[in-house]
Design a protein around this motif. Structure first.
Motif, PDB file in Angstrom:
ATOM      1  N   MET A  69       1.416  -1.730  14.628  1.00 33.39           N
ATOM      2  CA  MET A  69       2.451  -1.715  13.581  1.00 33.39           C
ATOM      3  C   MET A  69       1.921  -1.037  12.318  1.00 33.39           C
ATOM      4  SD  MET A  69       5.558  -2.592  12.942  1.00 33.39           S
ATOM      5  CE  MET A  69       6.671  -2.872  11.599  1.00 33.39           C
ATOM      6  N   GLY A  70       0.656  -1.380  11.937  1.00 30.87           N
ATOM      7  CA  GLY A  70       0.041  -0.770  10.783  1.00 30.87           C
ATOM      8  C   GLY A  70      -0.074   0.719  10.947  1.00 30.87           C
ATOM      9  N   GLU A  71      -0.435   1.162  12.151  1.00 33.12           N
ATOM     10  CA  GLU A  71      -0.563   2.586  12.422  1.00 33.12           C
ATOM     11  C   GLU A  71       0.772   3.286  12.297  1.00 33.12           C
ATOM     12  OE1 GLU A  71      -2.325   6.096  13.044  1.00 33.12           O
ATOM     13  OE2 GLU A  71      -3.352   4.169  12.854  1.00 33.12           O
ATOM     14  N   GLN A  72       1.845   2.615  12.775  1.00 32.46           N
ATOM     15  CA  GLN A  72       3.183   3.195  12.687  1.00 32.46           C
ATOM     16  C   GLN A  72       3.593   3.364  11.231  1.00 32.46           C
ATOM     17  OE1 GLN A  72       5.652   0.550  14.955  1.00 32.46           O
ATOM     18  NE2 GLN A  72       5.263   1.618  16.866  1.00 32.46           N
ATOM     19  N   ARG A  73       3.254   2.365  10.394  1.00 37.41           N
ATOM     20  CA  ARG A  73       3.623   2.445   8.981  1.00 37.41           C
ATOM     21  C   ARG A  73       2.866   3.569   8.299  1.00 37.41           C
ATOM     22  NH1 ARG A  73       2.682   1.108   3.803  1.00 37.41           N
ATOM     23  NH2 ARG A  73       4.453   0.340   2.602  1.00 37.41           N
ATOM     24  N   ARG A  74       1.585   3.747   8.610  1.00 37.65           N
ATOM     25  CA  ARG A  74       0.808   4.812   8.007  1.00 37.65           C
ATOM     26  C   ARG A  74       1.379   6.180   8.361  1.00 37.65           C
ATOM     27  NH1 ARG A  74      -3.541   1.358   9.115  1.00 37.65           N
ATOM     28  NH2 ARG A  74      -3.943   2.344  11.131  1.00 37.65           N
ATOM     29  N   CYS A  75       1.848   6.310   9.590  1.00 35.89           N
ATOM     30  CA  CYS A  75       2.423   7.583  10.031  1.00 35.89           C
ATOM     31  C   CYS A  75       3.732   7.881   9.313  1.00 35.89           C
ATOM     32  CB  CYS A  75       2.654   7.566  11.544  1.00 35.89           C
ATOM     33  SG  CYS A  75       1.121   7.556  12.505  1.00 35.89           S
ATOM     34  N   ALA A  76       4.470   6.788   8.921  1.00 37.34           N
ATOM     35  CA  ALA A  76       5.779   6.956   8.303  1.00 37.34           C
ATOM     36  C   ALA A  76       5.675   7.313   6.826  1.00 37.34           C
ATOM     37  CB  ALA A  76       6.601   5.675   8.474  1.00 37.34           C
ATOM     38  N   ILE A  77       4.524   7.052   6.198  1.00 42.09           N
ATOM     39  CA  ILE A  77       4.376   7.286   4.771  1.00 42.09           C
ATOM     40  C   ILE A  77       4.479   8.779   4.452  1.00 42.09           C
ATOM     41  CG2 ILE A  77       2.757   7.200   2.833  1.00 42.09           C
ATOM     42  CD1 ILE A  77       1.709   4.572   4.026  1.00 42.09           C
ATOM     43  N   SER A  78       5.356   9.097   3.522  1.00 41.58           N
ATOM     44  CA  SER A  78       5.518  10.500   3.134  1.00 41.58           C
ATOM     45  C   SER A  78       5.362  10.705   1.634  1.00 41.58           C
ATOM     46  CB  SER A  78       6.898  11.003   3.569  1.00 41.58           C
ATOM     47  OG  SER A  78       7.918  10.221   2.973  1.00 41.58           O
ATOM     48  N   ILE A  79       5.393   9.623   0.839  1.00 41.50           N
ATOM     49  CA  ILE A  79       5.301   9.739  -0.619  1.00 41.50           C
ATOM     50  C   ILE A  79       4.111   8.922  -1.120  1.00 41.50           C
ATOM     51  CG2 ILE A  79       6.497   9.455  -2.811  1.00 41.50           C
ATOM     52  CD1 ILE A  79       9.127   9.447  -1.268  1.00 41.50           C
ATOM     53  N   ARG A  80       3.109   9.621  -1.647  1.00 44.76           N
ATOM     54  CA  ARG A  80       1.911   8.978  -2.184  1.00 44.76           C
ATOM     55  C   ARG A  80       2.062   8.891  -3.702  1.00 44.76           C
ATOM     56  NH1 ARG A  80      -2.012  11.974  -2.067  1.00 44.76           N
ATOM     57  NH2 ARG A  80      -3.777  10.588  -1.598  1.00 44.76           N
ATOM     58  N   VAL A  81       1.981   7.669  -4.236  1.00 43.14           N
ATOM     59  CA  VAL A  81       2.305   7.434  -5.643  1.00 43.14           C
ATOM     60  C   VAL A  81       1.106   6.892  -6.424  1.00 43.14           C
ATOM     61  CG1 VAL A  81       3.860   6.250  -7.240  1.00 43.14           C
ATOM     62  CG2 VAL A  81       4.688   6.907  -4.966  1.00 43.14           C
ATOM     63  N   LEU A  82       0.916   7.422  -7.628  1.00 40.15           N
ATOM     64  CA  LEU A  82      -0.055   6.904  -8.581  1.00 40.15           C
ATOM     65  C   LEU A  82       0.731   6.178  -9.669  1.00 40.15           C
ATOM     66  CD1 LEU A  82      -2.876   6.705  -9.957  1.00 40.15           C
ATOM     67  CD2 LEU A  82      -2.416   8.978 -10.953  1.00 40.15           C
ATOM     68  N   VAL A  83       0.433   4.895  -9.903  1.00 39.40           N
ATOM     69  CA  VAL A  83       1.153   4.082 -10.882  1.00 39.40           C
ATOM     70  C   VAL A  83       0.336   4.002 -12.171  1.00 39.40           C
ATOM     71  CG1 VAL A  83       2.115   1.811 -11.406  1.00 39.40           C
ATOM     72  CG2 VAL A  83       2.268   2.730  -9.079  1.00 39.40           C
ATOM     73  N   VAL A  84       0.954   4.376 -13.291  1.00 36.75           N
ATOM     74  CA  VAL A  84       0.250   4.406 -14.576  1.00 36.75           C
ATOM     75  C   VAL A  84       0.996   3.558 -15.606  1.00 36.75           C
ATOM     76  CG1 VAL A  84      -0.698   5.862 -16.397  1.00 36.75           C
ATOM     77  CG2 VAL A  84      -0.500   6.760 -14.060  1.00 36.75           C
ATOM     78  N   ASP A  85       0.353   2.477 -16.053  1.00 38.71           N
ATOM     79  CA  ASP A  85       0.926   1.608 -17.074  1.00 38.71           C
ATOM     80  C   ASP A  85      -0.204   0.771 -17.655  1.00 38.71           C
ATOM     81  OD1 ASP A  85       2.384  -0.776 -18.337  1.00 38.71           O
ATOM     82  OD2 ASP A  85       4.073   0.428 -17.645  1.00 38.71           O
ATOM     83  N   ASP A  86      -0.196   0.555 -18.974  1.00 39.93           N
ATOM     84  CA  ASP A  86      -1.295  -0.185 -19.585  1.00 39.93           C
ATOM     85  C   ASP A  86      -1.189  -1.695 -19.389  1.00 39.93           C
ATOM     86  OD1 ASP A  86       0.950  -0.185 -21.323  1.00 39.93           O
ATOM     87  OD2 ASP A  86      -0.317  -0.723 -23.020  1.00 39.93           O
ATOM     88  N   GLN A  87      -0.046  -2.175 -18.912  1.00 40.09           N
ATOM     89  CA  GLN A  87       0.121  -3.615 -18.677  1.00 40.09           C
ATOM     90  C   GLN A  87      -0.078  -3.925 -17.200  1.00 40.09           C
ATOM     91  OE1 GLN A  87       3.555  -5.440 -20.668  1.00 40.09           O
ATOM     92  NE2 GLN A  87       3.860  -3.513 -21.773  1.00 40.09           N
ATOM     93  N   ALA A  88      -1.105  -4.735 -16.906  1.00 42.03           N
ATOM     94  CA  ALA A  88      -1.463  -5.037 -15.524  1.00 42.03           C
ATOM     95  C   ALA A  88      -0.317  -5.697 -14.765  1.00 42.03           C
ATOM     96  CB  ALA A  88      -2.696  -5.946 -15.491  1.00 42.03           C
ATOM     97  N   ILE A  89       0.420  -6.567 -15.418  1.00 41.36           N
ATOM     98  CA  ILE A  89       1.504  -7.281 -14.731  1.00 41.36           C
ATOM     99  C   ILE A  89       2.649  -6.328 -14.398  1.00 41.36           C
ATOM    100  CG2 ILE A  89       2.743  -8.006 -16.829  1.00 41.36           C
ATOM    101  CD1 ILE A  89       3.206 -10.712 -15.379  1.00 41.36           C
ATOM    102  N   VAL A  90       2.873  -5.334 -15.245  1.00 38.85           N
ATOM    103  CA  VAL A  90       3.914  -4.339 -14.972  1.00 38.85           C
ATOM    104  C   VAL A  90       3.498  -3.462 -13.800  1.00 38.85           C
ATOM    105  CG1 VAL A  90       5.163  -2.349 -15.884  1.00 38.85           C
ATOM    106  CG2 VAL A  90       4.747  -4.339 -17.347  1.00 38.85           C
ATOM    107  N   ARG A  91       2.231  -3.040 -13.801  1.00 33.94           N
ATOM    108  CA  ARG A  91       1.722  -2.241 -12.677  1.00 33.94           C
ATOM    109  C   ARG A  91       1.854  -3.011 -11.376  1.00 33.94           C
ATOM    110  NH1 ARG A  91      -2.809  -1.494 -15.817  1.00 33.94           N
ATOM    111  NH2 ARG A  91      -4.143  -2.512 -14.259  1.00 33.94           N
ATOM    112  N   ALA A  92       1.503  -4.282 -11.417  1.00 29.74           N
ATOM    113  CA  ALA A  92       1.570  -5.105 -10.205  1.00 29.74           C
ATOM    114  C   ALA A  92       2.995  -5.171  -9.673  1.00 29.74           C
ATOM    115  CB  ALA A  92       1.045  -6.512 -10.487  1.00 29.74           C
ATOM    116  N   GLY A  93       3.956  -5.248 -10.576  1.00 28.13           N
ATOM    117  CA  GLY A  93       5.352  -5.295 -10.152  1.00 28.13           C
ATOM    118  C   GLY A  93       5.776  -4.010  -9.475  1.00 28.13           C
ATOM    119  N   PHE A  94       5.407  -2.875 -10.063  1.00 29.93           N
ATOM    120  CA  PHE A  94       5.732  -1.583  -9.461  1.00 29.93           C
ATOM    121  C   PHE A  94       5.056  -1.430  -8.098  1.00 29.93           C
ATOM    122  CE2 PHE A  94       6.367   0.205 -13.945  1.00 29.93           C
ATOM    123  CZ  PHE A  94       7.730  -0.021 -13.890  1.00 29.93           C
TER     124      PHE A  94
END
Length: 231
Positions: free
Chosen positions: A1-26
């Motif tokens: 299942m993990g392998e299937q999910r990795r294959c499906a990933i098409s958008i790699r995202v970098l999250v940038v925010d100075d508030q740790a709790i906000v980053r965690a939510g995103f």
């Protein structure tokens, strides 16, 4: 299942925010999606620029107000370094100056932090595909900012002269916020025809996406806010 999910990933995202709790939510919202993966997190602009260069994400989710290097400067550096990485600016501040400067810095879009999760996910997918995103709440403010714009530069007028009457019409409708389907319905054109016209406009004017086309349309006076006549 993990392998299937990795294959499906098409958008790699970098999250940038100075508030740790906000980053965690995103991060929680994004990692729950099968087609998205968070490849890194940064708490300031300096770290964002370094990580974007190292990780080459498809999209950076960028806060504006942060200690040290702000999100606008980081956006300018990231987009100037790579045409592959898109930057979607997220902020609680919907001031005209931030909207305008974020787009000027190379951001492909602007979204408020109080947007619903589905709106955020849709915006990420649209931005990652190469199109532009403007939050409905700030589109009107962006338009109003050009109500008393500066004189049109000769090079802008010359570029617009290269458009056919149909292409100018398409550009005007893009600038008013219509999508391809709505433009097709308005003009009685097939979807493929609308896409071809939009691509021609972007290519002729050397624009990255619909957001830049919208900015140029208002800067040039091709379209004016309600109540003002176009030249």
């Amino acid at each position: 299942m993990g392998e299937q999910r990795r294959c499906a990933i098409s958008i790699r995202v970098l999250v940038v925010d100075d508030q740790a709790i906000v980053r965690a939510g995103f991060v929680a919202i994004l990692t729950a999606e099968a087609d998205m993966a968070v490849v890194g997190e940064a708490a300031d602009g300096d770290a964002a620029v370094a990580m974007a260069a190292e990780l080459t994400p498809d999209l950076v989710l960028m806060d504006i107000r942060m200690p040290g290097m702000d999100g606008l400067t980081a956006t300018r550096l990231i987009t100037g370094h790579s045409s592959h990485t898109k930057v979607l600016v997220l902020t609680t501040f919907d001031l005209d100056a931030y909207v305008y400067e974020a787009l000027r810095a190379g951001s492909c879009g602007f979204l408020l932090k109080d947007s619903e999760p589905e709106a955020l996910l849709t915006a990420i997918r649209v931005a990652a595909s190469g199109d532009g995103v403007l939050a409905p709440a700030v589109t009107g403010r962006l338009i109003a900012a050009f109500a008393h714009g500066a004189p049109v530069a000769p090079e802008i007028s010359g570029a617009l002269d290269s458009l056919t009457p149909r292409e100018r019409e398409i550009m005007t409708l893009v600038a008013t916020g219509l999508n391809n389907t709505e433009i097709g319905e308005r003009l009685g054109l097939a979807m493929g025809t609308v896409k071809a016209h939009v691509s021609a406009v972007l290519n002729k004017l050397s624009l990255r996406d619909r957001v830049q086309a919208t900015i140029l349309a208002y800067e040039s006076g091709l379209i004016r806010p309600l109540g003002m006549s176009a030249p």
